[in-house]
Design an enzyme around this catalytic site. Structure first.
Site, PDB file in Angstrom:
ATOM      1  N   ASP A  10     -24.433  95.991  29.288  1.00  0.00           N
ATOM      2  CA  ASP A  10     -24.190  96.448  27.809  1.00  0.00           C
ATOM      3  C   ASP A  10     -23.147  97.788  27.768  1.00  0.00           C
ATOM      4  OD1 ASP A  10     -24.256  96.310  24.934  1.00  0.00           O
ATOM      5  OD2 ASP A  10     -25.778  97.931  24.806  1.00  0.00           O
ATOM      6  N   SER A  11     -22.562  97.873  26.694  1.00  0.00           N
ATOM      7  CA  SER A  11     -21.992  99.100  26.323  1.00  0.00           C
ATOM      8  C   SER A  11     -22.883 100.236  26.442  1.00  0.00           C
ATOM      9  CB  SER A  11     -21.286  99.038  25.256  1.00  0.00           C
ATOM     10  OG  SER A  11     -22.117  98.996  24.147  1.00  0.00           O
ATOM     11  N   CYS A  73     -23.718  92.126  25.041  1.00  0.00           N
ATOM     12  CA  CYS A  73     -23.157  92.927  24.248  1.00  0.00           C
ATOM     13  C   CYS A  73     -22.320  91.999  23.528  1.00  0.00           C
ATOM     14  CB  CYS A  73     -22.455  94.196  24.955  1.00  0.00           C
ATOM     15  SG  CYS A  73     -21.439  94.984  23.763  1.00  0.00           S
ATOM     16  N   GLU A 158     -28.655 104.841  17.579  1.00  0.00           N
ATOM     17  CA  GLU A 158     -28.500 105.612  18.558  1.00  0.00           C
ATOM     18  C   GLU A 158     -29.068 107.187  18.400  1.00  0.00           C
ATOM     19  OE1 GLU A 158     -26.103 105.316  21.913  1.00  0.00           O
ATOM     20  OE2 GLU A 158     -26.471 103.287  21.855  1.00  0.00           O
ATOM     21  N   CYS A 192     -25.301  91.871  16.882  1.00  0.00           N
ATOM     22  CA  CYS A 192     -25.200  93.311  17.541  1.00  0.00           C
ATOM     23  C   CYS A 192     -26.618  93.522  18.238  1.00  0.00           C
ATOM     24  CB  CYS A 192     -24.829  94.352  16.677  1.00  0.00           C
ATOM     25  SG  CYS A 192     -24.765  96.232  17.572  1.00  0.00           S
ATOM     26  N   HIS A 194     -28.005  96.155  18.950  1.00  0.00           N
ATOM     27  CA  HIS A 194     -28.813  97.134  18.518  1.00  0.00           C
ATOM     28  C   HIS A 194     -29.598  96.853  17.376  1.00  0.00           C
ATOM     29  CE1 HIS A 194     -26.166  99.618  21.122  1.00  0.00           C
ATOM     30  NE2 HIS A 194     -26.762 100.995  20.549  1.00  0.00           N
TER      31      HIS A 194
HETATM   32  N1  DGL Z   1     -24.197  96.533  21.905  1.00  0.00           N
HETATM   33  C1  DGL Z   1     -22.974  96.487  21.225  1.00  0.00           C
HETATM   34  C2  DGL Z   1     -22.947  94.994  20.523  1.00  0.00           C
HETATM   35  O1  DGL Z   1     -23.734  94.179  20.568  1.00  0.00           O
HETATM   36  C3  DGL Z   1     -22.689  97.622  20.134  1.00  0.00           C
HETATM   37  C4  DGL Z   1     -22.616  98.759  20.580  1.00  0.00           C
HETATM   38  C5  DGL Z   1     -21.105  99.289  20.898  1.00  0.00           C
HETATM   39  O2  DGL Z   1     -20.645  99.376  19.962  1.00  0.00           O
HETATM   40  O3  DGL Z   1     -21.049  99.629  21.909  1.00  0.00           O
HETATM   41  O4  DGL Z   1     -22.140  94.495  20.074  1.00  0.00           O
END
Ligand code: DGL
Length: 273
Positions: A10-11, A73, A158, A192, A194
């Site tokens: 993931d990012s 992600c 975050e 997403c 998150h």
């Molecule tokens: N984890 C990313 C997603 O699912 C969101 C976080 C980011 O923008 O890096 O899209």
């Protein structure tokens, strides 16, 4: 080919919501979680950049012997996965596999919606890519898809500000905007990784007939099915129930953020891509 752990990328920390469910469903496997926290968020970055970063992460996980990688992600799945699968994989690791989170989330959507009107909440990058609409259309051309980009949600989570009045303001704003697009929406996908952290707040704000879908459990079940069908890949995934956490940021920063997503405390290691 050498056997190894399943890679989860993931990012940043959002993919932990996916890892958590995968671990629960498939506790026997070993995992390496890689968060590119130093360069997160990806949600507002260009296609080229997200592709370049994601490919670097994939190569890193391959170098650590992962036979299978889940891009946990949505932004990276929507902007980089197809190119990696079609262009890069045949050249760098033909026998390995890279899977994303959008396809598994969309292929059953027709079973959840009665009205055939579905809403997507996601990062600006994912919405701009139109990946959800494109994927849903492939399986269910009769489903109407509405999308709302929520640029503030990831930073709010975050920074642990999502439960404050300021956080509530942005959550309400984007959710209402989605619902106002179409009063027949009966299913909302949290597009997403998150966003599952916002589930209690979102549930409180939608009528009871609207179902909110969190990806973790769906992706975990689909992975289980995938491994049972692809025994040639499953046999390359080591079993031992271990999880290693890697981050491109400082491990302490990662551990702190991870505590928002996981109940257990974890130890992370720094890595370079
Ligand atoms: N984890 C990313 C997603 O699912 C969101 C976080 C980011 O923008 O890096 O899209």
């Amino acid at each position: 080919m050498k056997a190894g752990p399943i890679g989860i990328f993931d990012s940043g920390v959002g993919g932990l919501t996916i890892l958590k469910e995968i671990k629960q469903t498939l506790p026997e496997y070993d995992y390496i979680y890689l968060g590119d926290n130093a360069r997160a968020p990806y949600g507002t970055r260009s296609f080229e950049t997200v592709y370049e970063y994601t490919l670097e992460a994939v190569k890193k996980l391959f170098s650590l012997d992962c036979p299978l990688i889940i891009i946990a992600c949505n932004t990276a799945s929507s902007k980089a996965l197809r190119s990696i699968q079609q262009k890069d994989l045949p050249q760098i690791a033909q026998e390995k596999r890279v899977l994303g989170v959008i396809r598994p989330t969309t292929e059953d959507i027709g079973r959840y919606t009665q009205t055939k009107h579905v809403g997507i909440l996601a990062t600006p990058g994912t919405v701009k890519s139109d990946s959800y609409r494109i994927e849903i259309e492939k399986f269910f051309p009769d489903v109407m898809v509405h999308q709302e980009a929520c640029p503030m949600w990831v930073p709010l989570i975050e920074n642990n500000e999502h439960n404050t009045p300021g956080g509530e303001y942005f959550i309400k704003k984007n959710l209402n905007r989605l619902l106002q697009k179409d009063h027949r929406i009966d299913t909302i996908i949290l597009g997403c990784t998150h966003y599952p952290l916002l589930m209690p707040q979102l549930k409180k704000r939608v009528p009871p007939y609207i179902r909110i879908i969190s990806q973790g459990p769906v992706v975990a079940e689909k992975l289980k099915t995938y491994l049972s069908r692809h025994t040639e890949i499953a046999s390359l995934c080591t079993t031992g129930g271990t999880v290693k956490y890697l981050t491109t940021e400082s491990p302490i920063a990662f551990e702190e953020k991870a505590s928002l997503f996981l109940v257990e405390s974890i130890k992370a290691e720094h890595t370079e891509l």
